[in-house]
Design an enzyme around this catalytic site. Structure first.
Site, PDB file in Angstrom:
ATOM      1  N   LYS A 182     -12.490  -8.722  30.034  1.00  0.00           N
ATOM      2  CA  LYS A 182     -11.218  -9.574  30.149  1.00  0.00           C
ATOM      3  C   LYS A 182     -11.516 -10.637  29.062  1.00  0.00           C
ATOM      4  O   LYS A 182     -12.686 -10.906  28.851  1.00  0.00           O
ATOM      5  CB  LYS A 182     -10.723  -9.743  31.541  1.00  0.00           C
ATOM      6  CG  LYS A 182     -10.470  -8.753  32.732  1.00  0.00           C
ATOM      7  CD  LYS A 182      -9.338  -7.955  32.003  1.00  0.00           C
ATOM      8  CE  LYS A 182      -8.779  -6.792  32.764  1.00  0.00           C
ATOM      9  NZ  LYS A 182      -9.821  -5.969  33.419  1.00  0.00           N
TER      10      LYS A 182
HETATM   11  C1  LIG Z   1      -3.437  -3.487  34.509  1.00  0.00           C
HETATM   12  C2  LIG Z   1      -4.530  -3.636  35.320  1.00  0.00           C
HETATM   13  N1  LIG Z   1      -4.606  -3.778  36.647  1.00  0.00           N
HETATM   14  C3  LIG Z   1      -5.336  -3.939  37.526  1.00  0.00           C
HETATM   15  C4  LIG Z   1      -6.862  -4.235  37.173  1.00  0.00           C
HETATM   16  C5  LIG Z   1      -7.796  -4.130  38.317  1.00  0.00           C
HETATM   17  O1  LIG Z   1      -8.699  -5.386  38.114  1.00  0.00           O
HETATM   18  P1  LIG Z   1      -9.974  -5.620  38.851  1.00  0.00           P
HETATM   19  O2  LIG Z   1     -10.964  -4.339  37.996  1.00  0.00           O
HETATM   20  O3  LIG Z   1     -10.483  -6.771  38.671  1.00  0.00           O
HETATM   21  O4  LIG Z   1     -10.001  -4.947  40.451  1.00  0.00           O
HETATM   22  C6  LIG Z   1      -7.053  -3.964  35.824  1.00  0.00           C
HETATM   23  C7  LIG Z   1      -8.494  -3.869  35.449  1.00  0.00           C
HETATM   24  O5  LIG Z   1      -8.818  -3.743  34.484  1.00  0.00           O
HETATM   25  C8  LIG Z   1      -5.968  -3.563  34.870  1.00  0.00           C
HETATM   26  O6  LIG Z   1      -6.323  -3.498  33.750  1.00  0.00           O
END
Ligand SMILES: Cc1ncc(COP(=O)(O)O)c(C=O)c1O
Length: 373
Positions: A182
């Site tokens: 990110k």
């Molecule tokens: C649009 C979106 N939602 C949710 C997530 C989930 O985040 P995490 O991997 O920190 O759980 C991501 C992760 O890339 C994402 O791109």
């Protein structure tokens, strides 16, 4: 030849300094570093308060819990997203009602959202895909008119702005994610930006085993989870936040350089530009290949020459789990499906060099030329 990776975090001395501070303090969890991180993030995104959590997915789950959904309640959302943005609805027994996306923004199509509202609809879950803000005013208008909650998956959009306001500063909950690909990272981690102190207190409790604020360690007022962000992760996040503006600027420069390098290549459509309403935060650099191009062939060519790429991203309704459980099929959301077939993420991170970008562009150009012959 060195491989050019898809993404890479940028960790510096300040991260080490703050992590050392936590390690020396002995407060590795539930310590003051998490509070500092939450306050700094709230300030940066213009939110009344922010609750740090262990991942974006955890943040989404808790945002859904705040919306007080019950089994069978419908939530309108996009199929063109990462699986977690719809999975979080299933955790609470809600029904994900997908609607197609707008072909330019790849975010929720407003007319389709309006048309999908039924008596059972309880919420809209918008996603700012690839860091490009969803149509928040239209969506909150629909939500208000029909008495729905609005939730925003801003996991890809830290630093983006909609109509001059930072994502995270609106009245509805917005969820951020800090996995190392990110804009900024905490290792694993996430956060929920909120406009109400009561929601913040409830969300913090839910993330901490449902503990009440009486201070009693073994008193659980709610069905909670362990979704806590630890202080070591928060230290990394605070250091990253301190230079978030510089990070975002560098990423925008990398994106601008790609736009110049890739513009002359036939068959490659560049990401949508910003306009007066939408200021993207650059999370990934995703191009769309013309329909007739064999994307797998292009990716294989790139891989042979040490350039990472990804078919980013597949539509959720065509994931094996969703097909099997809900019988979702190809043809249901044609705009999303077409974007899924064409989209290709190229290497993109804060410190990608001009030389590396030139290599990516050259290799992509050659891969497409091979595909044509
Ligand atoms: C649009 C979106 N939602 C949710 C997530 C989930 O985040 P995490 O991997 O920190 O759980 C991501 C992760 O890339 C994402 O791109």
């Amino acid at each position: 030849m060195d491989e050019i990776p898809l993404s890479a975090p940028w960790i510096g001395e300040r991260e080490e300094e703050l992590v050392r501070e936590v390690l020396r303090s002995g407060r590795l969890s539930l310590g003051p570093m998490v509070d500092r991180f939450e306050q700094a993030l709230a300030e940066r995104v213009g939110a009344s308060c922010v609750a740090a959590v262990s991942s974006g997915t955890a943040g989404l789950h808790l945002a859904v819990r705040l919306a007080d959904l019950h089994a069978g309640d419908e939530v309108i959302t996009t199929p063109f997203s990462f699986a977690a943005s719809a999975n979080c609805l299933l955790y609470e027994g809600a029904v994900a009602v997908f609607v197609d996306v707008d072909s330019a923004t790849l975010n929720l199509d407003i007319a389709a959202v309006e048309a999908a509202v039924t008596d059972r609809t309880k919420a809209i879950l918008a996603v700012d895909i690839f860091g490009y803000p969803a149509e928040l005013d239209d969506l909150s208008g629909i939500a208000e008119r029909h008495g729905l909650s609005l939730l925003e998956d801003a996991c890809q959009a830290l630093g983006a702005e909609y109509r001059g306001r930072p994502i995270g500063s609106f009245d509805h909950p917005a969820v951020f994610a800090f996995y190392p690909n990110k804009q900024m990272t905490t290792g694993e981690g996430g956060a929920v930006a909120l406009s109400s102190e009561d929601d913040w207190a409830l969300l913090k409790s839910l993330s901490n085993q449902g503990r009440s604020d009486s201070g009693e360690w073994l008193t659980h007022a709610h069905l909670g989870y362990n979704y806590r962000l630890d202080d070591v992760s928060a230290a990394i996040g605070l250091a990253q936040l301190e230079r978030l503006d510089a990070i975002l600027e560098l990423r925008a420069e990398v994106a601008a350089r790609y736009a110049k390098l890739l513009a002359p290549i036939d068959g490659v459509e560049l990401p949508l530009s910003d306009d007066g309403d939408h200021a993207r935060s650059w999370f990934v650099y995703v191009v769309r290949l013309a329909d007739e191009i064999d994307r797998n062939g292009v990716m294989a060519h790139l891989a042979e020459e040490g350039v990472a790429s990804k078919p980013y991203l597949p539509s959720i309704h065509l994931q094996p789990y969703w097909r099997e459980r809900f019988g979702t099929l190809e043809g249901m959301y044609p705009v999303a499906e077409r974007a899924s077939r064409q989209s290709l993420a190229l290497p993109f991170h804060t410190r990608l060099t001009a030389g590396e970008q030139e290599r990516v562009a050259d290799t992509l150009g050659r891969a497409l030329a091979v595909g044509e012959s």
